[in-house]
Scaffold this active site. Structure first.
Site, PDB file in Angstrom:
ATOM      1  N   HIS A 377       0.937  -1.056  -0.181  1.00  0.00           N
ATOM      2  CA  HIS A 377      -0.052   0.064  -0.084  1.00  0.00           C
ATOM      3  C   HIS A 377       0.808   1.364  -0.160  1.00  0.00           C
ATOM      4  O   HIS A 377       0.274   2.478   0.190  1.00  0.00           O
ATOM      5  CB  HIS A 377      -0.873   0.033   1.244  1.00  0.00           C
ATOM      6  CG  HIS A 377      -2.095  -1.092   1.091  1.00  0.00           C
ATOM      7  ND1 HIS A 377      -3.235  -0.802   0.650  1.00  0.00           N
ATOM      8  CD2 HIS A 377      -2.066  -2.376   1.647  1.00  0.00           C
ATOM      9  CE1 HIS A 377      -3.938  -1.814   0.787  1.00  0.00           C
ATOM     10  NE2 HIS A 377      -3.306  -2.780   1.295  1.00  0.00           N
ATOM     11  N   ARG A 569      -5.473  11.964   5.749  1.00  0.00           N
ATOM     12  CA  ARG A 569      -4.341  12.268   6.638  1.00  0.00           C
ATOM     13  C   ARG A 569      -3.532  13.471   6.121  1.00  0.00           C
ATOM     14  O   ARG A 569      -3.247  13.745   5.254  1.00  0.00           O
ATOM     15  CB  ARG A 569      -3.280  10.805   7.062  1.00  0.00           C
ATOM     16  CG  ARG A 569      -4.330   9.939   7.646  1.00  0.00           C
ATOM     17  CD  ARG A 569      -4.887  10.378   9.095  1.00  0.00           C
ATOM     18  NE  ARG A 569      -3.604  10.249   9.809  1.00  0.00           N
ATOM     19  CZ  ARG A 569      -3.075   9.389  10.786  1.00  0.00           C
ATOM     20  NH1 ARG A 569      -3.825   8.242  10.942  1.00  0.00           N
ATOM     21  NH2 ARG A 569      -2.009   9.856  11.564  1.00  0.00           N
TER      22      ARG A 569
HETATM   23  C1  26V Z   1       2.656   5.093   6.526  1.00  0.00           C
HETATM   24  C2  26V Z   1       3.553   5.925   6.741  1.00  0.00           C
HETATM   25  C3  26V Z   1       4.446   5.700   8.139  1.00  0.00           C
HETATM   26  C4  26V Z   1       5.775   6.195   7.935  1.00  0.00           C
HETATM   27  C5  26V Z   1       5.737   7.407   7.245  1.00  0.00           C
HETATM   28  C6  26V Z   1       4.708   8.073   6.300  1.00  0.00           C
HETATM   29  C7  26V Z   1       3.903   6.996   6.198  1.00  0.00           C
HETATM   30  C8  26V Z   1       2.809   7.305   5.055  1.00  0.00           C
HETATM   31  C9  26V Z   1       1.838   6.383   4.829  1.00  0.00           C
HETATM   32  C10 26V Z   1       1.685   5.357   5.597  1.00  0.00           C
HETATM   33  C11 26V Z   1       0.693   4.389   5.251  1.00  0.00           C
HETATM   34  C12 26V Z   1       0.968   3.167   4.518  1.00  0.00           C
HETATM   35  C13 26V Z   1      -0.118   2.288   4.325  1.00  0.00           C
HETATM   36  C14 26V Z   1      -1.271   3.066   3.672  1.00  0.00           C
HETATM   37  O1  26V Z   1      -2.228   3.457   4.379  1.00  0.00           O
HETATM   38  N1  26V Z   1      -1.361   3.336   2.370  1.00  0.00           N
HETATM   39  C15 26V Z   1      -2.583   3.881   1.909  1.00  0.00           C
HETATM   40  O2  26V Z   1      -3.408   2.648   1.498  1.00  0.00           O
HETATM   41  C16 26V Z   1      -4.509   3.206   0.826  1.00  0.00           C
HETATM   42  C17 26V Z   1      -5.405   2.006   0.526  1.00  0.00           C
HETATM   43  O3  26V Z   1      -4.698   0.920  -0.624  1.00  0.00           O
HETATM   44  C18 26V Z   1      -4.274   3.756  -0.612  1.00  0.00           C
HETATM   45  O4  26V Z   1      -5.682   4.606  -0.884  1.00  0.00           O
HETATM   46  C19 26V Z   1      -3.395   5.210  -0.060  1.00  0.00           C
HETATM   47  O5  26V Z   1      -2.974   5.719  -1.134  1.00  0.00           O
HETATM   48  C20 26V Z   1      -2.226   4.636   0.775  1.00  0.00           C
HETATM   49  O6  26V Z   1      -1.495   5.824   1.381  1.00  0.00           O
END
Ligand code: 26V
Length: 835
Positions: A377, A569
């Protein structure tokens, strides 16, 4: 002959599941609701806003789900074919009551029953708290998936964690985000059924050792562990009007008896009991996505707790039906890993099969790598999980042994294929080199899975050609795409009833389970009467949102303004800052009297910052400071409003998306894996202003360039421009841009925090800005002007809006889940013939 009541009852049990279906009439609902209110909950008087009537309605509704839930369980057991376990650390379910009644078709009858008590069903819905067991897109996607799986009658169990505290509540205090705990279970959660009889034991700590068994085989044990109990709570997941009810099983941690009495044997009973906290902490709180994935030990414990409990539960269920014969186990199961968070399921399944079920390494590996499937993701390197080897050794020593062995065999395979290619080995090893070695969870998931998918076409391509390129060279057929979606039952039918009924009047109700049918709306694009009605509905939804905004912020926004919305977010890559720069640009133009073609706009920004993500918090403060000045400036009152929408969550989105005109999807190209808010907004008739990123690419393709405000650099342009990126010259050569930064740098925005201001100015002007915000400024402003001009042409805008809804068919999770099922899961829909 009667069927067993469920998976746990065997021969000789008395099956009580013989009662006829409960009636769904206003009389029956009324009598059940009052019964629960008076006799189960022990209340007499119905008061405004008290929670008990809501609970009584849930109990009456749940009774009707329960029969169908049991029947589904029986049908799934009888079917005896494949099933999927969807493993996810997050399920962002939101409210459940409206969805349950919509699925059952009990809304009218319940509304009538409540009417006899002088109560509105809508008002009652509001009394439910969100089940906020997720951060954002990834968690909400899991919830939409469950809805579609149940509607498609696919046997899919959601496995997750029953966090005691979900996503924090956000309060805005003097423009700053303040986090407040989400004690969502406080008033009781009437949807869940505790299934104490299915409790599992989870091991932590201790050490592993080898021994030779009676057959001369080398076997392993994991001893001197500190065990924790995993207790499951089941939540029903109803399909839409199909009598099918799946299960979401959430695990809660509890101390074992031994834990209390042996581990803390200092002779103090009270200390022993108090020590239960350590075990129960595991499921205490949902982790917010921090700015960097630092090795938080408790988080690794959560991940292992979920993976182990869910796999043990699945094996137990199999054994009850098939005994010790595991031959068909792989054929009948798929474990879909929602990101790397549950990827430790790969070595855990190996351990359970080898150590607990006596399977050989080769046999266990064959089962593992034909049952696990991994969804990625994110491409952000800082979001890719790695765990210190040292922590693994301390917490999960037996799993570390297995991971090392998986790695040895992987590296041997690479050497076979590319002899002497040391760099390839270094790039692909599961364990990083150096003084502080780490386990790369994404690589572990890839090696252990038969399918690896991204969540939008662009994203999947970037995984294959970039982040996971060498793995794609080794196993090209593993990699595939499954573009995300959202469920139209929640994100159109339930949240936008006015639009839903005007659509159904024209094209029928088929779209509720077949979203492509929205394409029929194209016929009405030039129908003046339909357009007029379309605008009326949007206006009513804007009025509803404006009231909510007034309530939450004290700011009144005019419904004649264009509602320009960015909710998600708060993260630098999503570029709320770019949005803010545009607002300041408009503000500056109005103030300097150059406002002729500035259209009245209300810009709404909402979202939470991870508590430890300092820059995201600066951005929130920056938005609020600019908002305070703009909203108080009499010069700009009629033309511009800026709102920070506090405590954005699932229920807030249900109010926001029906009211949005313009949907902001403005991430730096290549950074947003998919996005799903973009789809919810499109479905409700918002027009997108966006970059070529994530699923925006596919939205643009579906709706056409004329109905989408495209701007910004492409992934390739971003990559090329990176080396010579020079924001200062971009700013110097653009007078508007210079004025914006000068205004932000001045003390015009009185409540601005100096460190927030510095951080914002630095970020935009830095040649190292990874998000290249300044690089897209001019292109963004131009696209915004095109949007404004277009909005002035009421007929044209209405056409665009209708076309967006009409083109959103592809973005249903029903389509997404069919794709998963055809390529990865291969489940047969269950027939509920007995009903
Ligand atoms: C986690 C982190 C943690 C550290 C640094 C910044 C950061 C940025 C994003 C995340 C989340 C990673 C997983 C996530 O939530 N991805 C999201 O998943 C959605 C469903 O597939 C998708 O629509 C989003 O574009 C994606 O950001």
């Amino acid at each position: 002959m009667s069927e067993p009541a469920d998976e746990t009852s065997g021969n000789g049990d008395i099956d009580l599941l013989q009662a006829p279906d409960l009636p769904i009439t206003a009389d029956a609902m009324f009598s059940d609701i009052t019964h629960y209110f008076l006799r189960t909950l022990g209340r007499r008087t119905v008061r405004p806003r008290e929670p008990f009537l809501y609970q009584a309605v849930v109990l009456a509704t749940r009774d009707r789900l329960m029969e169908r839930w049991n029947q589904t369980r029986i049908a799934v057991q009888r079917n005896n074919d494949r099933r999927v376990c969807y493993l996810s650390l997050e399920f962002l379910m939101g409210r459940l009551l409206r969805n349950a009644m919509q699925s059952l078709g009990t809304e009218d009858e319940t509304a009538e029953a409540l009417g006899r008590l002088g109560l509105e069903l809508e008002e009652l819905y509001e009394r439910e708290q969100d089940a906020g067991l997720g951060n954002g897109g990834l968690g909400r996607l899991a919830a939409c998936f469950l809805d579609s799986c149940a509607t498609l009658r696919l046997p899919v169990v959601g496995y997750g964690i029953r966090y005691h505290y979900g996503m924090f509540h956000q309060r805005i205090d003097n423009g700053f985000q303040v986090e407040e705990p989400d004690d969502w279970l406080r008033g009781g959660f009437p949807w869940e059924i505790k299934r104490i009889e299915l409790t599992q034991k989870i091991k932590f700590g201790g050490h592993s050792s080898a021994y030779t068994d009676a057959d001369g085989q080398i076997r392993h044990t994991w001893e001197a562990t500190h065990d924790v109990l995993a207790i499951p709570y089941d939540i029903p997941v109803p399909g839409y009007r199909n009598d099918f009810v799946n299960t979401l099983r959430l695990w809660s941690a509890a101390a074992t008896d031994e834990f209390d009495l042996e581990e803390f044997n200092a002779g103090s009973y009270t200390d022993a009991v108090a020590s239960k906290n350590a075990a129960e902490n595991i499921t205490m709180v949902l982790y917010p996505n921090a700015a960097t994935e630092t090795g938080q030990e408790l988080r690794l414990r959560q991940q292992y707790f979920l993976a182990s409990a869910s796999l043990q539960d699945t094996l137990r269920n199999w054994q009850e039906r098939h005994g010790d014969d595991l031959d068909l186990f792989a054929n009948r199961h798929c474990f879909q890993l929602n990101d790397t968070h549950p990827a430790i399921a790969v070595p855990e399944l190996m351990r359970l099969l080898m150590d607990e079920h006596g399977v050989s390494w080769d046999g266990a590996w064959e089962i593992t790598r034909t049952t696990m499937a991994y969804t990625n993701h994110t491409l952000l390197p800082e979001a890719l999980e790695q765990w210190p080897v040292e922590m693994f050794r301390r917490l999960l020593p037996r799993l570390l042994d297995i991971i090392f062995e998986i790695n040895n065999r992987l590296l041997a395979e690479i050497s076979d294929r590319w002899p002497g290619d040391a760099e390839r080995i270094r790039n692909m090893t599961l364990i990083t080199e150096g003084d502080y070695p780490m386990v790369r969870m994404a690589y572990l998931a890839i090696v252990g899975s038969y399918s690896v998918n991204g969540v939008a076409e662009l994203h999947s391509r970037l995984l294959r050609d970039g982040l996971f390129r060498e793995f794609a060279e080794l196993w090209p057929t593993k990699f595939n795409n499954k573009t995300n979606g959202v469920t139209q039952r929640r994100w159109l039918a339930a949240c936008n009833p006015k639009l839903a009924s005007m659509i159904s009047e024209r094209i029928g109700e088929g779209w509720v389970t077949d979203l492509d049918q929205l394409g029929k709306l194209r016929e009405y694009v030039h129908d003046a009467e339909f357009g007029e009605q379309w605008r009326k509905v949007k206006l009513a939804n804007k009025e509803r949102l404006a009231r909510e905004i007034l309530d939450r912020t004290g700011v009144n926004i005019g419904t004649g303004m264009l509602f320009d919305v960015q909710v998600k977010r708060i993260h630098e890559y999503k570029r709320q800052l770019l949005n803010l720069l545009h607002v300041v640009y408009l503000y500056d133009r109005i103030r300097r009297g150059d406002a002729e073609d500035v259209l009245p706009r209300a810009v709404v920004i909402g979202g939470k910052a991870a508590p430890g993500y300092v820059m995201a918090k600066h951005i929130i403060k920056g938005i609020n400071s600019v908002a305070a000045t703009i909203n108080a400036d009499p010069l700009t009152t009629d033309k511009l409003r800026l709102i920070f929408f506090p405590d954005y969550n699932v229920s807030a989105m249900e109010l926001i998306c029906p009211a949005t005109d313009l949907s902001e999807q403005i991430s730096t190209a290549g950074k947003e894996a998919s996005g799903t808010g973009n789809m919810k907004l499109m479905m409700n008739g918002a027009v997108t202003i966006g970059t070529l990123d994530g699923a925006n690419v596919e939205i643009l393709e579906a709706v056409g360039e004329d109905n989408f405000f495209l701007f910004g650099m492409t992934v390739e342009q971003i990559q090329q421009a990176r080396d010579e990126y020079d924001p200062r010259s971009l700013i110097a050569n653009d007078e508007d841009f210079s004025r914006v930064l000068a205004l932000l740098g001045s003390d015009h925005f009185e409540s601005m925090d100096p460190s927030a201001r510095d951080a914002i100015l630095y970020s935009v002007q830095s040649p190292d800005d990874p998000w290249m915000t300044a690089g897209d400024f001019r292109s963004f402003v131009d696209a915004q002007q095109r949007a404004s001009n277009c909005y002035r042409d009421v007929t044209r805008w209405t056409e665009m809006s209708i076309l967006n809804t009409a083109s959103s068919g592809r973005f249903s999770t029903d389509r997404t889940i069919r794709d998963y099922n055809e390529d990865i899961w291969r489940l047969t829909p269950i027939d509920i013939t007995s009903r």
